[in-house]
Design an enzyme around this catalytic site. Structure first.
Site, PDB file in Angstrom:
ATOM      1  N   GLY A 171      39.071  -0.082  53.899  1.00 35.67           N
ATOM      2  CA  GLY A 171      38.163  -0.032  55.052  1.00 35.67           C
ATOM      3  C   GLY A 171      37.870  -1.418  55.593  1.00 35.67           C
ATOM      4  O   GLY A 171      36.755  -1.699  56.037  1.00 35.67           O
ATOM      5  N   GLY A 194      28.097   3.782  48.323  1.00 31.62           N
ATOM      6  CA  GLY A 194      27.387   4.977  48.774  1.00 31.62           C
ATOM      7  C   GLY A 194      26.456   4.600  49.896  1.00 31.62           C
ATOM      8  O   GLY A 194      26.778   3.748  50.744  1.00 31.62           O
ATOM      9  N   SER A 195      25.267   5.215  49.911  1.00 34.68           N
ATOM     10  CA  SER A 195      24.301   4.974  50.986  1.00 34.68           C
ATOM     11  C   SER A 195      22.938   5.439  50.507  1.00 34.68           C
ATOM     12  O   SER A 195      22.841   6.370  49.697  1.00 34.68           O
ATOM     13  CB  SER A 195      24.725   5.791  52.211  1.00 34.68           C
ATOM     14  OG  SER A 195      23.643   5.933  53.101  1.00 34.68           O
ATOM     15  N   TYR A 216      27.052  13.863  54.901  1.00 34.49           N
ATOM     16  CA  TYR A 216      27.478  12.523  54.456  1.00 34.49           C
ATOM     17  C   TYR A 216      26.897  12.232  53.075  1.00 34.49           C
ATOM     18  O   TYR A 216      27.583  11.728  52.178  1.00 34.49           O
ATOM     19  CB  TYR A 216      26.970  11.499  55.484  1.00 34.49           C
ATOM     20  CG  TYR A 216      27.339  10.075  55.207  1.00 34.49           C
ATOM     21  CD1 TYR A 216      28.641   9.618  55.415  1.00 34.49           C
ATOM     22  CD2 TYR A 216      26.390   9.158  54.760  1.00 34.49           C
ATOM     23  CE1 TYR A 216      28.972   8.306  55.180  1.00 34.49           C
ATOM     24  CE2 TYR A 216      26.714   7.840  54.533  1.00 34.49           C
ATOM     25  CZ  TYR A 216      28.012   7.415  54.735  1.00 34.49           C
ATOM     26  OH  TYR A 216      28.341   6.102  54.502  1.00 34.49           O
ATOM     27  N   PRO A 255      23.732   0.877  49.138  1.00 34.88           N
ATOM     28  CA  PRO A 255      23.086  -0.043  50.072  1.00 34.88           C
ATOM     29  C   PRO A 255      22.101   0.683  50.986  1.00 34.88           C
ATOM     30  O   PRO A 255      22.299   1.847  51.326  1.00 34.88           O
ATOM     31  CB  PRO A 255      24.228  -0.620  50.890  1.00 34.88           C
ATOM     32  CG  PRO A 255      25.439   0.139  50.547  1.00 34.88           C
ATOM     33  CD  PRO A 255      25.134   1.122  49.464  1.00 34.88           C
TER      34      PRO A 255
END
Ligand code: GFB
Length: 320
Positions: free
Chosen positions: A20, A115-116, A145, A172
């Site tokens: 990415g 991740g998130s 997501y 994050p």
């Protein structure tokens, strides 16, 4: 730390794949890794579609990375998350399962999964500790997501348990910075409000439309600080549990819009469009574990916004 595994992973001389690399996080990682003595590997989506297992396995067997930063994902802001549930779930599940399994097959020494903070329950305690995961219902606007990112994090844990692999995962907080997506329909709040403020200024003080009520609170991390934290964790973290990355500061969307208007130099009024979703009311991660290892963010929000706006102006000038 996992028993018997050295926490220190040396990047020197290693072949490091940034999956990415054209995205917000991936491009910041490439900038940050330039000062490490390692070989950076990248591949574009024109060559390898990361959603196709055979493509990923073929490329990984040929490239033979020693380490991987898994920063590839289908991402976007609140509106596009709500409107593309199939892509946000399928693409992300496919990308992460393909990369993690291929990494096992070719013997990758270390993998860091991104991740998130939206993996946590909508009404998690604030600041959100790592162990709040799976303790309550998800925020509906980004549940697709979030589920994919939870699965990716759990995959890293499972591969560590079953195969003894040094795969780690990080969560994050909301990110922004140079290289962000400024398209209003798909972007996150910071690039969206920056682009709107810039357009309002060009129209001589037109109003700036802010989605939702302006009351939600968010924590924002400058992407080059995140890249620094990820390199730090790659070198120093080896544990099953995912680890949060944030700044510890939060701001309401209304305060953020006011600050962005000031940075851009736009003096139009804010108008709140309550037909648009607010999303989760608050999302501040508890970064105590990372901070106790000695890492610190360097870029304050106003400074980071100024640097991002400079980048936006330069990239807009380059495009025209
Ligand atoms: O950044 P954002 O899209 O993501 O929105 P989330 C944050 C807040 O800003 C929401 C408000 O309350 C939005 O309603 N907002 C105000 C705007 N004006 C705007 C605008 O013009 N554009 C956008 N995009 N927002 C995302 C998740 O949630 O966070 C993702 O959907 C991911 O899955 C990401 O996890 C980090 O913080 O609400």
């Amino acid at each position: 730390m996992t028993a018997g595994r050295p926490a220190n992973y040396d990047l020197a001389g290693k072949r490091v794949w940034v999956a990415g690399h054209r995205g917000l996080v991936g491009s910041a990682l490439v900038r940050r890794l330039a000062s490490e003595n390692c070989e950076i590997l990248t591949v574009g989506r024109d060559t390898v579609d990361l959603r196709r297992q055979a493509d990923v396995e073929r490329w990984m067997e040929q490239a033979k990375p020693d380490a991987i930063f898994e920063a590839a994902a289908t991402v976007g802001g609140i509106f596009t998350n709500e409107n593309r549930p199939a892509e946000f779930l399928y693409d992300n599940l496919a990308i992460e399962t393909n990369i993690i399994e291929a990494a096992r097959r070719v013997g990758v020494g270390k993998l860091l999964f991104l991740g998130s903070s939206c993996i946590y329950p909508r009404l998690a305690p604030q600041p959100i500790p790592e162990n709040a995961l799976l303790t309550g219902p998800l925020e509906p606007t980004n549940q697709w997501y979030a589920l994919a990112k939870i699965a990716g994090s759990m995959l890293c844990q499972a591969y560590r348990r079953q195969y003894g692999l040094d795969f780690i995962s990080t969560m994050p907080t909301n990110l922004y910075g140079p290289g962000d997506n400024f398209e209003l329909a798909t972007s996150h709040v910071i690039p969206a409000l920056m682009a709107k403020a810039h357009a309002a200024k060009a129209k001589g003080g037109a109003e700036i439309v802010v989605w939702g009520t302006g009351t939600p609170r968010r924590e924002f991390l400058y992407v080059d600080d995140l890249a620094d934290a990820l390199v730090f964790l790659m070198k120093n973290y080896s544990d099953e549990e995912h680890i949060n990355v944030g700044t510890g500061s939060e701001i309401t969307i209304k305060e953020l819009a006011t600050l962005i208007a000031r940075v851009v130099g736009a003096d139009g009024k804010l108008r709140f469009d309550s037909k648009m979703s607010d999303g989760t009311p608050r999302k501040l991660v508890d970064s105590t574990r990372l901070l106790s290892m000695g890492w610190r963010p360097r870029t304050g929000l106003e400074q980071g916004l100024r640097q991002t706006y400079d980048w936006y102006l330069k990239s807009a000038a380059a495009r025209s």
